[in-house]
Design an enzyme around this catalytic site. Sequence first.
Site, PDB file in Angstrom:
ATOM      1  N   GLY A  22     -70.868  32.792  -6.159  1.00  0.00           N
ATOM      2  CA  GLY A  22     -69.601  33.160  -5.909  1.00  0.00           C
ATOM      3  C   GLY A  22     -69.219  34.367  -5.005  1.00  0.00           C
ATOM      4  O   GLY A  22     -69.421  33.823  -3.957  1.00  0.00           O
ATOM      5  N   LYS A  53     -77.163  25.088  -4.902  1.00  0.00           N
ATOM      6  CA  LYS A  53     -77.376  26.426  -4.445  1.00  0.00           C
ATOM      7  C   LYS A  53     -78.636  26.601  -3.970  1.00  0.00           C
ATOM      8  O   LYS A  53     -78.757  27.645  -3.055  1.00  0.00           O
ATOM      9  CB  LYS A  53     -76.773  27.260  -5.490  1.00  0.00           C
ATOM     10  CG  LYS A  53     -75.295  27.111  -5.914  1.00  0.00           C
ATOM     11  CD  LYS A  53     -75.029  27.929  -7.416  1.00  0.00           C
ATOM     12  CE  LYS A  53     -73.444  27.689  -7.402  1.00  0.00           C
ATOM     13  NZ  LYS A  53     -73.253  28.048  -9.048  1.00  0.00           N
TER      14      LYS A  53
HETATM   15  N1  HSE Z   1     -70.204  25.921 -12.301  1.00  0.00           N
HETATM   16  C1  HSE Z   1     -70.532  26.979 -11.533  1.00  0.00           C
HETATM   17  C2  HSE Z   1     -71.348  27.895 -12.450  1.00  0.00           C
HETATM   18  C3  HSE Z   1     -69.356  27.816 -10.874  1.00  0.00           C
HETATM   19  O1  HSE Z   1     -71.189  28.180 -13.765  1.00  0.00           O
HETATM   20  O2  HSE Z   1     -71.926  28.927 -11.841  1.00  0.00           O
HETATM   21  C4  HSE Z   1     -69.671  28.529  -9.768  1.00  0.00           C
HETATM   22  O3  HSE Z   1     -70.271  28.047  -8.827  1.00  0.00           O
END
Ligand code: HSE
Length: 384
Positions: free
Chosen positions: A127, A198
């Site tokens: 994020g 990620k």
């Molecule tokens: N679904 C993802 C999380 C949202 O829970 O981290 C952010 O990338």
Amino acid sequence: MKIGVIGLGTVGFGVVEILTQQKERLEKAIQEEVTVKYGCALDEVTLPDGVIFTQDFQDVLNDEEVDVVVELIGGTTIAKKIIIEALKKGKHVVTANKALIAHHAQEIFQVAEDNHAKIYYEAAVGGGIPVVVPAKEDLIANEIEKIEGILNGTTNFILSLMETDNLDFQEALTIADGLGYVEADASLDLDGIDAAHKIYILAMNAFEIFFDFDKIQCTGIRQVTKKDIDYAKKLGYRIKLIAQAKKIDQGYGIDVSPTLVGIKDIVGNVNQAYNVVELTCNYLENVIFYGKGAGRYVTASAVVSDIMKTHQPTMWKHQYQYVENIYPITYSQYYIRCDHPLDIDYEMYFSQDHDHIYITNPLELSQLQQQLSGETYSLLKVRG
Ligand code: HSE
């Protein structure tokens, strides 16, 4: 700088808001005008004065004045088309689209290089936490040897809630869903796919490699039981969904799996929907990035910072090497729960009710599986 924001959902609208509210400060920082020219979405949205609303992304791509396209619609079909077209027109691109980068980085980066355009995607990982660019630019003196992290806030929230509120997986999932944490396709969160997207991005940049996303062995949290969380705690651990990547003898070890992490470790204390990334480097040794991994302004913060970077000099080159040799990391300590005593080497052991709990010494998984052949047991990785 003239910006077109395509996708005006939670994050997209937050980006327009920050760019509008912080216009003066941002302009002072980069010494040029910063204008949001378009906001594009399927559903009409009221935008700040001066921002043109359109439902057709071609309006943004065909406008020669727009030099930064922000893609925030997600998915890997239309989003890919938008990004490729924008780059081909020499426009810089900023995206938060982790799935798209994890699956198509090699193709997209090539188009960017061919057209002397930049692409940034800080918001795709953690994020708002600055980690993609810092790992690339601020740690450039270092070789990154290992990456470990909690990269999915939803599963971390669920696991935390199971521990603190004494809930089983399904009960905690219902609460997380009610709070709007869980992705529309819950499997992305629960089966570790989002965390795998990620870790792909972090590993790609740290090791300067492209590889097939599907080679990441990915185990989610559906099988984690309240019982195992309690037993792990007795032994001084918490269960976390850990994404890991490191160089190994045969190539690169990259995987996502529920893992016991020491309660005294910093990573073991990252709870609720927070994310953490720990990098092990040859000079800086260990460095930890911690913060909120999702949310409107949290994620928009990273997007806005990327937008500013498109107009700054960069030391990035996307000329990475394609590698075949991606494997799960199998040399580890393991947690085992079985309903009878086992004949194995262990570091810790206790029994409770009808369960026998072991933390093994470090060994190869195949060796352990051989020792346990014919047995029924639950097994989790333990972070060393
Ligand atoms: N679904 C993802 C999380 C949202 O829970 O981290 C952010 O990338």
